[in-house]
Scaffold this active site. Structure first.
Site, PDB file in Angstrom:
ATOM      1  N   GLU A  51       8.876   4.940 -34.679  1.00 18.41           N
ATOM      2  CA  GLU A  51       7.491   4.503 -34.878  1.00 18.41           C
ATOM      3  C   GLU A  51       7.360   3.469 -35.986  1.00 18.41           C
ATOM      4  OE1 GLU A  51       7.170   8.676 -33.096  1.00 18.41           O
ATOM      5  OE2 GLU A  51       8.352   7.754 -34.726  1.00 18.41           O
ATOM      6  N   PHE A 113       0.731  22.905 -34.473  1.00 22.69           N
ATOM      7  CA  PHE A 113       1.989  22.187 -34.275  1.00 22.69           C
ATOM      8  C   PHE A 113       1.735  20.677 -34.251  1.00 22.69           C
ATOM      9  CE2 PHE A 113       5.141  20.322 -31.269  1.00 22.69           C
ATOM     10  CZ  PHE A 113       6.265  20.484 -32.059  1.00 22.69           C
ATOM     11  N   GLN A 114       2.447  19.957 -35.086  1.00 22.06           N
ATOM     12  CA  GLN A 114       2.357  18.494 -35.205  1.00 22.06           C
ATOM     13  C   GLN A 114       0.936  18.021 -35.540  1.00 22.06           C
ATOM     14  OE1 GLN A 114       4.334  16.658 -31.757  1.00 22.06           O
ATOM     15  NE2 GLN A 114       6.267  16.701 -32.882  1.00 22.06           N
ATOM     16  N   LYS A 163      -6.748  14.987 -28.925  1.00 24.33           N
ATOM     17  CA  LYS A 163      -6.241  15.003 -27.552  1.00 24.33           C
ATOM     18  C   LYS A 163      -7.324  15.376 -26.541  1.00 24.33           C
ATOM     19  CE  LYS A 163      -2.450  16.511 -24.602  1.00 24.33           C
ATOM     20  NZ  LYS A 163      -1.162  17.226 -24.504  1.00 24.33           N
ATOM     21  N   MET A 467      20.318  -7.258 -54.520  1.00 26.22           N
ATOM     22  CA  MET A 467      19.329  -7.583 -55.546  1.00 26.22           C
ATOM     23  C   MET A 467      19.322  -6.538 -56.659  1.00 26.22           C
ATOM     24  SD  MET A 467      17.182  -9.821 -56.571  1.00 26.22           S
ATOM     25  CE  MET A 467      16.415 -10.824 -55.294  1.00 26.22           C
TER      26      MET A 467
END
Length: 563
Positions: A51, A113-114, A163, A467
């Site tokens: 993602e 969940f999630q 959802k 760097m």
């Protein structure tokens, strides 16, 4: 017509003329992906490997095209994986709309969940964040998100949709997108008159161009201003391409790794005209001593940037292009021959230099510029390679240099390059990364292969975090704490394993043939370029020091000899 929430999301994307989205599916957002499946001939979906890659791709698409970039993610970790990309876009004022799906409304607040409060998480790093729990609010919220992302000073907006809303049905009717007008109502006549007077009275004017000039599309007006008043021009990392790097009045980047001419010139000028720049600490060095000999005129669309980091003598609030158009009508032509001659003498005295006896980052960048004739979109990650890309490639046009300036996001470049290529398939697109950065999101090579587009990935492989090592060399007495990447990772094999062509480059004479071969291929190619671990980026201004304390390798050698 009655549509599901998922279908309304797709129709709203079509309203906004969105042709490409980047994302990764999951359970909570499945309804949206099902609706997207039915419109695959209208909206192209790019499945990234992660993602974060999707958020960077949406960002790169937006920077390269000037349109809003769109990314999709599911709930929980899918949504939180977007956070770094959203913050990157926020710091650099990039218009991105991130659409996430959350658990159903009855499950919110129950540690489901999630489940995660992504709208709350991103609140400090977005222009606005929404959570839609009522389908009657869905279409208008999405329309508002695109308007906010594009208007004024652009930036990312997140829309989280539960959802159950994506599954519910509601009446939908097409609506034209709201017109985005340039910010002109804040442009005051008296501010323009003050600005014009300052420009007319200046004997040693300097123009400093920032990212706002790119966003505004003010390149033509900046060129007219510079030549009308005979002023040299420097830029920030984000301002690259707003003024052509091939113009004789251009002096290079300003700041920590800016040219000596720009750093010393701004220190010596009597008027600094600042166009869409926010005075980052990497630009100003010690803000208390920045351009102390000069009056400062700041032109910016965001009033919050005036006197935030550096106190200015005058300002004009509004769209940079529109302000310059009005200002150009008010000011006479000016000649500053002695000032311009002095600047040109400094350019001749303090050119960018590097070691020509071995393979180096600057040599690779110069060859790339020579071969492409500067007609390419360059994206980068963050570090030494980023600074070399800013120093040695001459950007002639805006939206051709994509880099994480404000947040400094390692792993940004490859996703951004994919987004840029999807948005501007006619352009040669090259991502330049260090090996430390490439490790972070090199899985997006698989995404590039799936896209079946030509794309060149150059890895400046010095087997260290370059760097950070440079700072350890200069300021930490050579204590290289965890910056040496002494492992057996083989980028050629890894890239080939993901389906890309890959070549290793270890000598100077191999660079040009490798680049030409890669650019002739109609597919992703990775060049693993091995360079010395102790190469450094110069010139340099130490953090917090004044710009007139800029030094290079020659200065270091002279100091060592005098001790």
């Amino acid at each position: 017509m009655q549509l599901t929430g998922a279908e309304i999301i797709i129709e709203c994307l079509k309203e906004q003329k969105v042709d490409t989205v980047f994302g990764y599916p999951g359970g909570a957002i499945l309804n949206v992906y099902d609706a997207l499946y039915k419109h695959s001939d209208e909206i192209q979906h790019i499945l990234t490997s992660h993602e974060q890659g999707a958020s960077h791709a949406a960002d790169g698409y937006a920077r390269a095209t000037g349109k809003v970039g769109v990314c999709l993610a599911t709930s929980g970790p899918g949504a939180t994986n977007l956070v770094t990309g959203i913050a990157t876009a926020y710091m650099d004022s990039v218009p991105v709309v991130a659409i996430t799906a959350n658990v159903g409304k009855p499950l919110l607040g129950r540690d489901s969940f999630q489940e995660v409060d992504i709208a709350g998480i991103v609140m400090p790093i977005t222009k606005h964040s929404f959570i839609v729990k009522d389908i009657t609010m869905l279409a208008d919220t999405l329309r508002k998100a695109f308007y906010i992302a594009k208007s004024g000073r652009p930036g990312p907006v997140l829309v989280d949709v539960t959802k159950d809303v994506t599954a519910a049905t509601y009446e939908y009717s097409v609506r034209r997108p709201a017109t985005i007008n340039r910010e002109v109502e804040t442009i005051r006549k008296e501010d323009l008159e003050t600005a014009a007077q300052m420009i007319e009275e200046a004997k040693k004017p300097y123009i400093f161009v920032g990212g706002g000039s790119v966003i505004s599309g003010a390149s033509k007006e900046i060129s007219e201003l510079a030549h009308k008043i005979q002023a040299p021009v420097c830029d920030s990392l984000m301002g690259k391409g707003a003024f052509s790097g091939e113009d004789p009045l251009y002096t290079g980047m300003l700041g920590m790794h800016g040219t000596k001419t720009s750093d010393l010139g701004v220190t010596q000028c009597d008027l600094l005209i600042v166009l869409g720049a926010r005075f980052s600490d990497r630009v100003t060095g010690n803000a208390k001593t920045f351009a102390k000999q000069a009056k400062i005129l700041q032109i910016d669309v965001d009033a919050a940037e005036i006197n935030k980091n550096v106190l200015v003598d005058a300002s004009v609030i509004g769209d940079v292009r529109e302000v310059l158009r009005r200002l150009l009508e008010m000011i006479p032509e000016e000649q500053h021959p002695e000032w311009i001659e002095h600047i040109q003498e400094m350019k001749a005295k303090y050119p960018l230099t590097y070691d020509h006896s071995q393979l180096t980052g600057p040599y690779i960048i110069e060859k790339l510029y020579e071969i492409t004739k500067g007609d390419a979109i360059i994206s980068t990650d963050v570090g030494q390679h980023q600074m070399w890309s800013a120093q040695y490639f001459k950007y002639k046009e805006p939206r051709t240099f994509l880099t994480s300036g404000g947040l400094g996001t390692m792993g940004y470049g490859l996703g951004a390059a994919i987004g840029a290529k999807m948005g501007r398939p006619d352009k040669t697109v090259v991502n330049i990364a260090g090996d430390g950065c490439f490790r972070m999101n090199m899985n997006e090579i698989a995404t590039a292969v799936r896209c079946h587009k030509q794309l060149l990935q150059i890895v400046m492989n010095n087997h260290v975090l370059g760097m950070v090592r440079q700072w350890q060399t200069l300021f930490y007495d050579h204590r290289y704490s965890h910056t040496v990447l002494d492992d057996a990772v083989d980028f050629v094999k890894i890239s080939e394993g993901m389906g890309a062509k890959a070549f290793r480059v270890t000598k100077m004479e191999e660079v040009e043939p490798a680049i030409r071969k890669a650019l002739a291929m109609d597919e992703p190619v990775v060049l693993d370029c091995w360079i010395d671990q102790d190469l450094s980026v110069f010139p340099m201004v130490p953090a917090g020091a004044s710009l007139n304390e800029v030094f290079d390798e020659e200065d270091m050698k002279n100091n060592e000899q005098s001790v």
